[in-house]
Design an enzyme around this catalytic site. Structure first.
Site, short mmCIF file in Angstrom:
data_model
loop_
_atom_site.label_atom_id
_atom_site.label_comp_id
_atom_site.label_asym_id
_atom_site.label_seq_id
_atom_site.Cartn_x
_atom_site.Cartn_y
_atom_site.Cartn_z
N LYS A 60 84.53 -43.43 92.90
CA LYS A 60 85.64 -42.47 93.01
C LYS A 60 86.84 -42.97 92.19
O LYS A 60 87.54 -42.17 91.55
CB LYS A 60 86.04 -42.27 94.47
CG LYS A 60 85.04 -41.51 95.32
CD LYS A 60 84.81 -40.06 94.89
CE LYS A 60 85.98 -39.15 95.13
NZ LYS A 60 85.64 -37.73 94.86
N TYR A 120 80.75 -46.64 96.58
CA TYR A 120 81.35 -45.29 96.68
C TYR A 120 82.78 -45.29 96.15
O TYR A 120 83.13 -44.49 95.27
CB TYR A 120 81.33 -44.81 98.14
CG TYR A 120 82.27 -43.65 98.39
CD1 TYR A 120 82.03 -42.39 97.84
CD2 TYR A 120 83.42 -43.81 99.18
CE1 TYR A 120 82.92 -41.33 98.05
CE2 TYR A 120 84.30 -42.75 99.40
CZ TYR A 120 84.04 -41.52 98.83
OH TYR A 120 84.92 -40.47 99.04
N THR A 139 90.01 -39.95 97.28
CA THR A 139 90.03 -40.60 98.59
C THR A 139 91.01 -41.76 98.64
O THR A 139 91.31 -42.38 97.61
CB THR A 139 88.60 -41.12 98.89
OG1 THR A 139 88.64 -41.98 100.02
CG2 THR A 139 88.02 -41.91 97.73
N ASP A 140 91.45 -42.11 99.86
CA ASP A 140 92.30 -43.30 100.02
C ASP A 140 91.51 -44.59 99.79
O ASP A 140 92.10 -45.65 99.58
CB ASP A 140 92.97 -43.32 101.41
CG ASP A 140 92.00 -43.31 102.58
OD1 ASP A 140 90.77 -43.30 102.36
OD2 ASP A 140 92.47 -43.31 103.74
N GLU A 141 90.17 -44.50 99.82
CA GLU A 141 89.36 -45.72 99.70
C GLU A 141 89.51 -46.39 98.33
O GLU A 141 89.19 -47.56 98.18
CB GLU A 141 87.88 -45.42 99.97
CG GLU A 141 87.66 -44.88 101.35
CD GLU A 141 86.28 -45.12 101.92
OE1 GLU A 141 85.51 -45.90 101.32
OE2 GLU A 141 85.97 -44.52 102.94
P1 NAD Z 1 80.00 -33.97 101.38
O1 NAD Z 1 79.08 -35.10 101.08
O2 NAD Z 1 79.97 -33.35 102.72
O3 NAD Z 1 79.80 -32.81 100.32
C1 NAD Z 1 79.59 -33.03 98.96
C2 NAD Z 1 79.08 -31.75 98.34
O4 NAD Z 1 78.89 -31.97 96.94
C3 NAD Z 1 77.72 -31.29 98.91
O5 NAD Z 1 77.73 -29.92 99.16
C4 NAD Z 1 76.75 -31.63 97.78
O6 NAD Z 1 75.61 -30.77 97.77
C5 NAD Z 1 77.63 -31.45 96.56
N1 NAD Z 1 77.15 -32.22 95.40
C6 NAD Z 1 76.77 -33.53 95.38
N2 NAD Z 1 76.37 -33.88 94.15
C7 NAD Z 1 76.54 -32.78 93.36
C8 NAD Z 1 76.32 -32.52 91.98
N3 NAD Z 1 75.85 -33.47 91.16
N4 NAD Z 1 76.60 -31.28 91.50
C9 NAD Z 1 77.08 -30.30 92.34
N5 NAD Z 1 77.28 -30.50 93.65
C10 NAD Z 1 77.02 -31.72 94.17
O7 NAD Z 1 81.46 -34.54 101.04
P2 NAD Z 1 82.86 -34.23 101.72
O8 NAD Z 1 83.04 -35.16 102.85
O9 NAD Z 1 82.99 -32.78 101.91
O10 NAD Z 1 83.83 -34.72 100.55
C11 NAD Z 1 84.20 -33.82 99.51
C12 NAD Z 1 85.09 -34.56 98.51
O11 NAD Z 1 86.24 -35.06 99.20
C13 NAD Z 1 84.43 -35.77 97.88
O12 NAD Z 1 84.83 -35.82 96.54
C14 NAD Z 1 84.98 -36.95 98.66
O13 NAD Z 1 85.03 -38.10 97.86
C15 NAD Z 1 86.37 -36.45 98.99
N6 NAD Z 1 86.96 -36.99 100.23
C16 NAD Z 1 86.28 -36.94 101.41
C17 NAD Z 1 86.89 -37.39 102.58
C18 NAD Z 1 86.19 -37.35 103.92
O14 NAD Z 1 86.73 -37.87 104.91
N7 NAD Z 1 85.02 -36.72 104.03
C19 NAD Z 1 88.20 -37.91 102.51
C20 NAD Z 1 88.86 -37.96 101.29
C21 NAD Z 1 88.24 -37.47 100.15
O1 DAU Z 2 88.85 -42.69 103.87
C1 DAU Z 2 88.28 -41.54 103.31
C2 DAU Z 2 86.78 -41.65 103.35
O2 DAU Z 2 86.40 -41.43 104.71
C3 DAU Z 2 86.08 -40.66 102.43
O3 DAU Z 2 86.41 -40.94 101.10
C4 DAU Z 2 84.56 -40.73 102.62
O4 DAU Z 2 83.93 -39.73 101.84
C5 DAU Z 2 84.26 -40.49 104.08
O5 DAU Z 2 82.87 -40.60 104.31
C6 DAU Z 2 85.02 -41.48 104.95
O6 DAU Z 2 84.53 -42.83 104.73
P1 DAU Z 2 84.35 -43.88 105.93
O7 DAU Z 2 83.43 -44.93 105.50
O8 DAU Z 2 85.67 -44.28 106.48
O9 DAU Z 2 83.67 -42.88 107.01
P2 DAU Z 2 82.50 -43.08 108.06
O10 DAU Z 2 82.55 -41.90 108.97
O11 DAU Z 2 81.21 -43.43 107.42
O12 DAU Z 2 83.01 -44.35 108.89
C7 DAU Z 2 84.25 -44.34 109.57
C8 DAU Z 2 84.41 -45.70 110.21
O13 DAU Z 2 83.44 -45.81 111.28
C9 DAU Z 2 84.14 -46.85 109.28
O14 DAU Z 2 85.02 -47.92 109.60
C10 DAU Z 2 82.70 -47.26 109.59
C11 DAU Z 2 82.56 -46.93 111.07
N1 DAU Z 2 81.21 -46.50 111.51
C12 DAU Z 2 80.58 -45.53 110.82
C13 DAU Z 2 79.31 -45.11 111.19
C14 DAU Z 2 78.58 -44.04 110.41
C15 DAU Z 2 80.66 -47.08 112.63
O15 DAU Z 2 81.26 -47.95 113.30
N2 DAU Z 2 79.41 -46.66 113.02
C16 DAU Z 2 78.70 -45.72 112.33
O16 DAU Z 2 77.54 -45.41 112.73
#
Ligand code: NAD
Ligand code: DAU
Length: 368
Positions: free
Chosen positions: A165, A161, A135-137
């Site tokens: 990562k 988190y 992730t970019d985080e």
């Molecule tokens: P998600 O939470 O929707 O899915 C995670 C999946 O991993 C789920 O299906 C869960 O059951 C599985 N999981 C969790 N713990 C596990 C374990 N111990 N063993 C096997 N499976 C397990 O997450 P996502 O949003 O799809 O993100 C997927 C990946 O991409 C993550 O590594 C996250 O850090 C990365 N990522 C997410 C975003 C985003 O915006 N969602 C952006 C950049 C990177």
């Molecule tokens: O940047 C990549 C990341 O983006 C991934 O690594 C994470 O897995 C993914 O969950 C996401 O993280 P964020 O914290 O940015 O996503 P989230 O959707 O939780 O929040 C997006 C923005 O919105 C953040 O600034 C917090 C804000 N927010 C979120 C929620 C859930 C609100 O203002 N209200 C809310 O109820």
């Protein structure tokens, strides 16, 4: 048959989009390993239920014996590692699961993969890849006019988190540097699209608006994220897996920096157009609530390296991707209803009840 790819976390949001798109785009087989936590949903992969190219395994990346058995049995040509705890707010309320899965789980997977890879014949060994999805985080927060994150930006994670990562990124890097494991790492910005669990900003706003519930915006809502349609992320990962240079990191982003308030306004405008509410515009439901502790102010991805080296650029604009996303949620009311289980309702009360009480001047937003 061609060797499969082993996809961890393939029943989650991005993982399930990746598995579906991989099979559609390449026709090649996939073994999905997923622990089915609250975020994992087999229904996301229902269209592959009887497809011989897909094999689903319910299991944990912390289970070394299972990993050894899967690697020996399926002999994948690559591991694509999505499995993680992924929600920042949950990491604030309960960081232990993040260290367990994201750090220890990645370590366990790296060790099992290393042992498997070391025993392969030369041709298979040199073709093998371990792709770590990050992730970019991990780069921390940017000042308003600072340049976007490049791959050279130092890791400076701020939440449990992102720290977990970042730790996993370092393990992956070290397994390449020390043992020669052929790794690739991708650091991507915020995804949105189908199958996004409605605890994250965009799907939460859609499902709450449709239910006439408040749209909780943390703090002033001026935090900036860079948004990417999930299918563009999946295409980028396919490119990195096919042509990325071993040991390298690739940043992936949408060139789409927007403050949260603008995201909420755009979601509301699309819903006003596609499913108007007789009670009035959806924006009336916006409620500013107590901010996320340690909330990063701005992320922005410089995605020039992946474009220069691999020719990848996102296909969707924010407008086209968000329109598709809102349409998907309107067309999948059953999916939304089924994921809103008791556990989901418990989370809403853990995360938002304290915020509302704090608004009213009672208690802090986060348990001590
Ligand atoms: P998600 O939470 O929707 O899915 C995670 C999946 O991993 C789920 O299906 C869960 O059951 C599985 N999981 C969790 N713990 C596990 C374990 N111990 N063993 C096997 N499976 C397990 O997450 P996502 O949003 O799809 O993100 C997927 C990946 O991409 C993550 O590594 C996250 O850090 C990365 N990522 C997410 C975003 C985003 O915006 N969602 C952006 C950049 C990177
Ligand atoms: O940047 C990549 C990341 O983006 C991934 O690594 C994470 O897995 C993914 O969950 C996401 O993280 P964020 O914290 O940015 O996503 P989230 O959707 O939780 O929040 C997006 C923005 O919105 C953040 O600034 C917090 C804000 N927010 C979120 C929620 C859930 C609100 O203002 N209200 C809310 O109820």
């Amino acid at each position: 048959m061609t060797s499969p790819v082993l996809v961890t976390g393939g029943a989650g949001f991005i993982g399930s989009n990746f598995v579906l798109d991989w099979i559609a785009a390449t026709g090649e087989p996939v073994v999905t390993l997923d622990a089915l936590t609250y975020a994992g949903n087999r229904e996301n992969l229902a269209s592959l239920e009887v497809d011989p190219r897909h094999h689903f395994v319910h299991g944990d990346i912390l289970d070394r014996a299972l990993l050894d058995e899967l690697l020996a049995r399926h002999r994948p040509r690559a591991v694509v590692h999505f499995a993680a705890e992924s929600h920042v707010d949950r990491s604030i309320h309960g960081p232990a699961a993040f260290v367990k899965t994201n750090v220890e789980g990645t370590f366990t997977l790296l060790e099992a993969t290393r042992q498997h890879w070391a025993g392969l014949a030369e041709a298979e060994r040199s073709a093998f890849r371990f792709l770590h999805v990050s992730t970019d985080e991990v780069y921390g927060s940017l000042l308003p006019d600072a340049p976007a994150f490049t791959e050279a930006h130092a890791h400076a994670p701020n939440s449990p988190y992102s720290a977990s990562k970042a730790a996993s990124d370092h393990l992956v890097r070290a397994w390449h540097h020390t043992y020669g494991l052929p790794v690739l790492t991708t650091n991507c910005s915020n995804n949105y699209g189908p199958f996004h669990f409605p605890e994250k900003l965009i799907p939460l706003m859609i499902v709450n608006a449709l239910a006439g519930k408040p749209l909780p915006v943390y703090g002033d809502g001026m935090q900036v994220r860079d948004w990417l349609y999930v299918k563009d992320h999946c295409a980028a990962i396919r490119e990195v897996l096919a042509h990325g240079r071993v040991g390298e990191t690739y940043n992936i982003g949408g060139w789409n920096e927007k403050p949260n308030v603008e995201i909420v306004e755009t979601v509301c405008a699309l819903l006003d157009e596609m499913r108007p509410d007789p009670a009035g515009p959806y924006l009336r439901l916006v409620k500013h609530v107590v901010d996320r502790p340690g909330h990063d102010r701005r992320y922005a991805i410089d995605a020039r390296k992946i474009e220069r080296e691999l020719g990848w650029r996102p296909e969707e604009t924010f407008e086209s991707g968000l329109r598709k996303t809102v349409r998907w949620y309107l067309d999948h009311a059953g999916w939304v209803e089924r994921v809103q289980t008791g556990a989901y309702r418990d989370w809403l009360s853990t995360n938002y009840a304290a915020r509302s009480q704090a608004e009213a001047g009672h208690v802090g937003a986060v348990p001590g």
